[in-house]
Write a protein that holds these residues in place. Structure first.
Motif, PDB file in Angstrom:
ATOM      1  N   LEU A  59      67.897  36.433  55.962  1.00 54.82           N
ATOM      2  CA  LEU A  59      66.980  35.299  55.802  1.00 54.82           C
ATOM      3  C   LEU A  59      65.674  35.561  56.564  1.00 54.82           C
ATOM      4  N   ILE A  84      72.597  36.530  55.788  1.00 54.92           N
ATOM      5  CA  ILE A  84      72.808  35.754  54.553  1.00 54.92           C
ATOM      6  C   ILE A  84      73.200  36.707  53.403  1.00 54.92           C
ATOM      7  N   THR A 110      63.238  33.349  66.625  1.00 51.06           N
ATOM      8  CA  THR A 110      63.923  34.209  65.642  1.00 51.06           C
ATOM      9  C   THR A 110      63.892  35.671  66.103  1.00 51.06           C
ATOM     10  N   ARG A 119      66.424  36.390  68.628  1.00 50.57           N
ATOM     11  CA  ARG A 119      67.787  36.573  68.094  1.00 50.57           C
ATOM     12  C   ARG A 119      67.919  37.916  67.380  1.00 50.57           C
ATOM     13  N   TRP A 120      66.808  38.370  66.768  1.00 50.50           N
ATOM     14  CA  TRP A 120      66.877  39.589  65.959  1.00 50.50           C
ATOM     15  C   TRP A 120      66.877  40.882  66.776  1.00 50.50           C
TER      16      TRP A 120
HETATM   17  O1  LIG Z   1      67.539  33.657  62.085  1.00 52.41           O
HETATM   18  C1  LIG Z   1      68.710  33.875  62.355  1.00 52.41           C
HETATM   19  O2  LIG Z   1      69.349  33.247  63.190  1.00 52.41           O
HETATM   20  C2  LIG Z   1      69.392  34.962  61.651  1.00 52.41           C
HETATM   21  C3  LIG Z   1      69.991  34.667  60.369  1.00 52.41           C
HETATM   22  C4  LIG Z   1      70.976  33.816  60.037  1.00 52.41           C
HETATM   23  C5  LIG Z   1      71.256  33.923  58.624  1.00 52.41           C
HETATM   24  C6  LIG Z   1      70.376  35.038  58.264  1.00 52.41           C
HETATM   25  O3  LIG Z   1      70.273  35.603  57.185  1.00 52.41           O
HETATM   26  O4  LIG Z   1      69.620  35.397  59.320  1.00 52.41           O
END
Ligand SMILES: O=C(O)CC1=CCC(=O)O1
Length: 262
Positions: free
Chosen positions: A30, A96, A149, A152-153
């Motif tokens: 995502l 996802i 984001t 987290r990545w």
């Molecule tokens: O952004 C996030 O937390 C990561 C994420 C959750 C579903 C996905 O595809 O990316």
């Protein structure tokens, strides 16, 4: 760029490697696009057929009105594979994309002979978490989600480097409706029961530093599937194909060999 049309939806894809090779199909995370596989694809055996695509609402695919149902994302994958005459593929899904992989394997085992589940789970987060992100993107745009984001990545050193910064820019350039649509699909997905019925060769891998789907969550999903293997990619975050492509390529190639796909 090659694409297929599904009704009003224009789905962008790349078809690389050997046209007659054993197929491997890649679905991204995502808020990203098919470029998350850029670092990985050149490191894989080039006698494979390597197909990757942009999910609806992402990259160069068009953006239908959100929200999206997970069933629609699974149907997109099905239509793409049918249009390209792909069967018995190894389906590699990130986050996802890995949920799409699980749903597709339940629905169309003729299309999928094995799964590679990257930083994904049968259920990710809670509907409340995803609704908060949808509200935030609607009110303040993707930029407001970019820093949390990226945390987290990616692990800090990578995040602060040039490629981390590039992915932050790419995230912001994404389509807010596409993000909101995909987030709704994740919010509405709980595949624990259906994924537990799967029996097929599966490699589940996860970055040790993944802040979205941590190792224990991914392990739990891997353990639902008879025939699965679980691997941790040390030092990687939520998208190891970007920050640890050589390690992912080695695991994936070894897995493909173990099932006779190469
Ligand atoms: O952004 C996030 O937390 C990561 C994420 C959750 C579903 C996905 O595809 O990316």
């Amino acid at each position: 760029m090659p694409h297929i049309e599904i009704g009003d939806l224009h789905l962008n894809y790349l078809d690389e490697g050997r046209a007659t090779g054993a197929p491997v199909v890649f679905a991204h995370a995502l808020g990203s696009d098919l470029r998350i596989w850029d670092n990985l694809i050149p490191l894989l055996p080039q006698d494979l057929r390597l197909v990757r695509y942009d999910l609806r609402g992402h990259g160069r695919s068009t953006t239908p009105e959100p929200p999206y149902a997970m069933g629609a994302l699974i149907r997109d994958a099905e239509r793409l594979m049918e249009a390209l005459s792909i069967r018995e593929a190894v389906f590699v899904g990130s986050s996802i994309g890995g949920m799409i992989a699980q749903g597709l394997a339940v629905k169309r085992l003729d299309l999928v002979r094995a799964l590679v589940l990257c930083d994904t789970a049968a259920k990710i987060g809670t509907p409340e978490i995803w609704q908060d992100r949808i509200d935030q993107v609607r009110s303040y745009g993707l930029e407001s989600l970019a820093d949390p984001t990226m945390k987290r990545w990616f692990a800090p050193a990578f995040r602060q480097g040039p490629e981390g910064q590039l992915w932050r820019e790419r995230f912001i350039e994404g389509d807010p409706d596409g993000y909101a649509g995909g987030a709704a699909a994740v919010a509405g997905t709980d595949f624990y029961t259906t994924t537990a019925r799967l029996t097929l060769p599966t490699l589940a891998l996860v970055g040790s530093e993944d802040g979205s789907t941590p190792p224990d969550l991914v392990r739990e999903t891997a353990e639902l599937i008879r025939g699965s293997r679980f691997e941790i990619v040390r030092g990687a975050g939520h998208v190891p194909s970007i920050d640890k492509p050589a390690e992912v390529a080695a695991l994936l190639t070894e897995f493909l060999r173990s099932i006779g796909h190469v």
